[in-house]
Enzyme design. Structure first.
Site, PDB file in Angstrom:
ATOM      1  N   ARG A 127       9.690  43.440 -25.582  1.00 15.61           N
ATOM      2  CA  ARG A 127       9.145  42.095 -25.716  1.00 15.61           C
ATOM      3  C   ARG A 127       9.982  41.112 -24.901  1.00 15.61           C
ATOM      4  NH1 ARG A 127       5.575  44.593 -27.256  1.00 15.61           N
ATOM      5  NH2 ARG A 127       4.371  44.426 -29.215  1.00 15.61           N
ATOM      6  N   ARG A 151       5.011  14.287 -22.073  1.00 16.45           N
ATOM      7  CA  ARG A 151       5.317  15.716 -22.078  1.00 16.45           C
ATOM      8  C   ARG A 151       4.632  16.361 -20.874  1.00 16.45           C
ATOM      9  NH1 ARG A 151       9.862  16.436 -24.778  1.00 16.45           N
ATOM     10  NH2 ARG A 151       9.733  15.869 -27.001  1.00 16.45           N
ATOM     11  N   ALA A 162      13.374  14.114 -32.375  1.00 18.13           N
ATOM     12  CA  ALA A 162      13.785  15.524 -32.423  1.00 18.13           C
ATOM     13  C   ALA A 162      14.770  15.797 -31.302  1.00 18.13           C
ATOM     14  CB  ALA A 162      12.567  16.444 -32.289  1.00 18.13           C
ATOM     15  N   LEU A 212      17.572  19.216 -29.528  1.00 17.49           N
ATOM     16  CA  LEU A 212      18.109  20.571 -29.553  1.00 17.49           C
ATOM     17  C   LEU A 212      19.422  20.645 -30.329  1.00 17.49           C
ATOM     18  CD1 LEU A 212      17.625  21.559 -25.791  1.00 17.49           C
ATOM     19  CD2 LEU A 212      16.122  22.106 -27.714  1.00 17.49           C
ATOM     20  N   GLU A 264      20.198  12.380 -33.355  1.00 17.65           N
ATOM     21  CA  GLU A 264      18.929  12.226 -32.639  1.00 17.65           C
ATOM     22  C   GLU A 264      18.157  10.994 -33.101  1.00 17.65           C
ATOM     23  OE1 GLU A 264      17.904  13.707 -30.065  1.00 17.65           O
ATOM     24  OE2 GLU A 264      19.249  15.433 -29.936  1.00 17.65           O
ATOM     25  N   GLU A 299      17.200   8.340 -30.243  1.00 23.21           N
ATOM     26  CA  GLU A 299      15.804   8.183 -29.829  1.00 23.21           C
ATOM     27  C   GLU A 299      15.118   6.974 -30.461  1.00 23.21           C
ATOM     28  OE1 GLU A 299      13.523  11.744 -30.237  1.00 23.21           O
ATOM     29  OE2 GLU A 299      14.655  12.791 -28.673  1.00 23.21           O
ATOM     30  N   PRO A 325       6.846  31.991 -32.927  1.00 21.76           N
ATOM     31  CA  PRO A 325       7.676  33.177 -33.161  1.00 21.76           C
ATOM     32  C   PRO A 325       7.278  34.408 -32.358  1.00 21.76           C
ATOM     33  CG  PRO A 325       6.233  32.766 -35.035  1.00 21.76           C
ATOM     34  CD  PRO A 325       6.130  31.570 -34.145  1.00 21.76           C
ATOM     35  N   GLY A 326       6.086  34.411 -31.773  1.00 21.75           N
ATOM     36  CA  GLY A 326       5.700  35.537 -30.941  1.00 21.75           C
ATOM     37  C   GLY A 326       6.256  35.461 -29.527  1.00 21.75           C
ATOM     38  N   GLU A 355      12.897  29.900 -31.073  1.00 17.08           N
ATOM     39  CA  GLU A 355      13.155  28.560 -31.584  1.00 17.08           C
ATOM     40  C   GLU A 355      12.887  28.444 -33.078  1.00 17.08           C
ATOM     41  OE1 GLU A 355      11.715  23.896 -31.110  1.00 17.08           O
ATOM     42  OE2 GLU A 355      10.924  25.424 -29.756  1.00 17.08           O
ATOM     43  N   GLU A 389      13.203  10.343 -21.822  1.00 13.35           N
ATOM     44  CA  GLU A 389      13.486   9.502 -22.975  1.00 13.35           C
ATOM     45  C   GLU A 389      13.528   8.017 -22.613  1.00 13.35           C
ATOM     46  OE1 GLU A 389      17.048  10.862 -24.806  1.00 13.35           O
ATOM     47  OE2 GLU A 389      16.086  12.596 -25.731  1.00 13.35           O
TER      48      GLU A 389
END
Length: 217
Positions: free
Chosen positions: A50, A77, A89, A91, A106, A110, A128-129, A133, A158
């Site tokens: 995978r 985005r 949000a 990382l 954050e 932001e 999840p596939g 994250e 930002e």
């Protein structure tokens, strides 16, 4: 396929790492990489391969004021070519930083806000596939503006952020009608609405175990 009834206490995801036979980075990107793992499925000798995005994880913040209005940020985005209504949000890319500390940082960076009261609202895996994250959404209440002299200088995408407060019920309607589609915003808004209906009894402490993220289990 056998169908079994699952009771409440048993209705949970479980940590079940499989034996990895081989692992390599097949692509190194500007922000994240792609990893290829070969692993055994259960007790079988056969293996599967995978490819997935390696990700440090993220935190998001559903900030609610004393009028039950949710803070939304509007941000461009590029992958989807849209300006989207989201919640703050970021990382988990600061070594040694606890998730709730990252969320506090954050929110300040932001939205120029701090909060007196913090709880875990909901956890999820973004995809999840195809990605590792893990994202934790915090509920922040008791909001205050960060003094102007202490505010973060935003750059890049930002730099174009602007913020608005929306009534939580209106935000729910926007999510269910498809007017907003950011996964963190939709999930955070619906989770906050559900938690409020239950008298906030479902909220967890900021340092609650996070089995979905390997570093914070």
């Amino acid at each position: 396929m056998q169908q079994l009834r699952v009771n409440g206490p048993d209705l949970k995801d479980t940590v079940d790492p499989h034996t990895v036979v081989n692992s390599e980075t097949v692509y190194e990107g500007f922000i994240w990489d792609v990893q290829r793992d070969e692993f055994r499925l259960g007790d079988e000798d056969a293996t599967l391969k995978r490819d997935f995005i390696t990700h440090p994880g993220a935190v998001s913040i559903l900030a609610l004021d004393d009028q039950d209005r949710v803070l939304l940020i509007n941000q461009y985005r590029h992958p989807v070519g849209m300006r989207m209504w989201e919640i703050p949000a970021g990382l988990l890319d600061v070594e040694g930083e606890a998730p709730h500390a990252a969320a506090q940082r954050e929110l300040a960076e932001e939205a120029d806000l701090s909060a007196d009261e913090w709880h875990v609202l909901v956890d999820f895996h973004n995809s999840p596939g195809s990605s590792s994250e893990a994202n934790r959404i915090f509920l922040a209440r008791g909001l205050h503006e960060v003094p102007e002299a202490e505010r973060h200088d935003r750059d890049g995408e930002e730099a174009e952020i602007f913020t608005r407060f929306a009534d939580l019920d209106d935000a729910v309607a926007a999510a269910l009608s498809g007017q907003i589609s950011s996964p963190t915003a939709v999930l955070g808004i619906l989770a906050a609405h559900t938690a409020r209906t239950g008298g906030w009894d479902s909220l967890r402490p900021v340092d609650a175990p996070w089995p979905g993220h390997p570093k914070f289990r």
